[in-house]
Design an enzyme around this catalytic site. Structure first.
Site, PDB file in Angstrom:
ATOM      1  N   ASP A   1      58.610 -17.120  44.466  1.00 24.40           N
ATOM      2  CA  ASP A   1      59.050 -15.740  44.550  1.00 24.40           C
ATOM      3  C   ASP A   1      57.786 -14.894  44.820  1.00 24.40           C
ATOM      4  O   ASP A   1      56.662 -15.381  44.688  1.00 24.40           O
ATOM      5  CB  ASP A   1      59.700 -15.330  43.224  1.00 24.40           C
ATOM      6  CG  ASP A   1      60.038 -13.869  43.172  1.00 24.40           C
ATOM      7  OD1 ASP A   1      60.718 -13.379  44.089  1.00 24.40           O
ATOM      8  OD2 ASP A   1      59.593 -13.192  42.219  1.00 24.40           O
TER       9      ASP A   1
ATOM     10  N   ASP B   1      57.229 -10.737  44.239  1.00 25.69           N
ATOM     11  CA  ASP B   1      56.906  -9.704  43.253  1.00 25.69           C
ATOM     12  C   ASP B   1      56.985 -10.253  41.835  1.00 25.69           C
ATOM     13  O   ASP B   1      58.000 -10.812  41.423  1.00 25.69           O
ATOM     14  CB  ASP B   1      57.875  -8.523  43.394  1.00 25.69           C
ATOM     15  CG  ASP B   1      57.660  -7.762  44.691  1.00 25.69           C
ATOM     16  OD1 ASP B   1      56.511  -7.406  44.976  1.00 25.69           O
ATOM     17  OD2 ASP B   1      58.645  -7.528  45.409  1.00 25.69           O
TER      18      ASP B   1
END
Length: 240
Positions: free
Chosen positions: A21, A23
């Site tokens: 992922d 952020d």
């Protein structure tokens, strides 16, 4: 789900690929994101403090649609927010140790799978000084975003590896549920958490204590790096 133990055991098996992922997992954009979203929320009469914790881990359009605000078109508002976020990258930083960790991986063995639109993802990755991967799955690449499995399944497909042979690095429950639905093992990165996350997957603070070992056939295994003067940091360590 049960509470994450203080010093969880990392997966002992090896993998064909790692999926990250963006952020909160390889970079922190909380300050920038909350500036933009806070202004938007205030303009729509929302309780900013209550709303901001809900924006993480999901696509912008999905977040807005879930509010069901009268007279608000989710696609139009999402486009406006994305433009504002692309223009505001102040304070975006790489998570500790991630640059070296990513540099140690074969380029064809890792991907970024994010809920952010592609243009925003590229802007934030550049602002954090991190490399753009060969495979980047962004919000517009899938019909269903996290917590549906589609983003991670697409990442595996683009890398040409079976989903069950991928290890996911995430920071939100939505992302962990997406990975689980895709049949993938996960590790949760906790450095940006302000409260303990109730999950049964292995947890790490950041990448400073981690190393990836690549076998002769290109398979990847994750290990804790020995620390001077004691045990690894607890995965419960939180920012001040």
């Amino acid at each position: 789900m049960t509470a994450t133990p203080a010093l969880p055991t990392l997966p002992e098996r090896d993998f064909a690929a790692f999926l990250f992922d963006m952020d909160g997992t390889i970079l922190t954009s909380i300050k920038a994101a909350e500036r933009v979203w806070g202004n938007w929320a205030a303009g729509h009469g929302l309780d900013v403090a209550a709303f901001l914790p809900t924006i993480h881990g999901k696509r912008t359009e999905d977040t807005i649609r879930g509010l069901d605000l009268p007279g608000v078109d989710p696609a139009t508002e999402a486009a406006r927010i994305t433009l504002a976020e692309i223009e505001d990258v102040a304070g975006i930083e790489a998570i500790a140790g991630v640059a070296d960790f990513l540099a140690s991986l074969p380029r064809e063995r890792w991907a970024i799978v994010t809920s952010a639109p592609r243009a925003l993802a590229e802007a934030r990755i550049a602002a954090a000084g991190l490399p753009l991967p060969a495979v980047l799955v962004a919000a517009e690449d899938v019909e269903r975003g996290k917590p549906a499995p589609d983003p991670f399944l697409l990442g595996a497909r683009k890398l040409g590896v079976p989903p069950a042979d991928c290890l996911v690095f995430e920071d939100t429950l939505a992302g962990l549920r997406s990975a689980a639905a895709a049949g993938m093992d996960s590790i949760v990165v906790t450095i940006t958490h302000t409260h303990p996350l109730e999950t049964d997957v292995a947890a790490v603070v950041d990448y400073a204590d981690l190393r990836a070992v690549t076998s002769s056939d290109g398979r990847l295994k994750i290990q804790r790096r020995p620390r001077e003067g004691g045990e690894p940091r607890s995965a419960r360590t939180l920012p001040v």
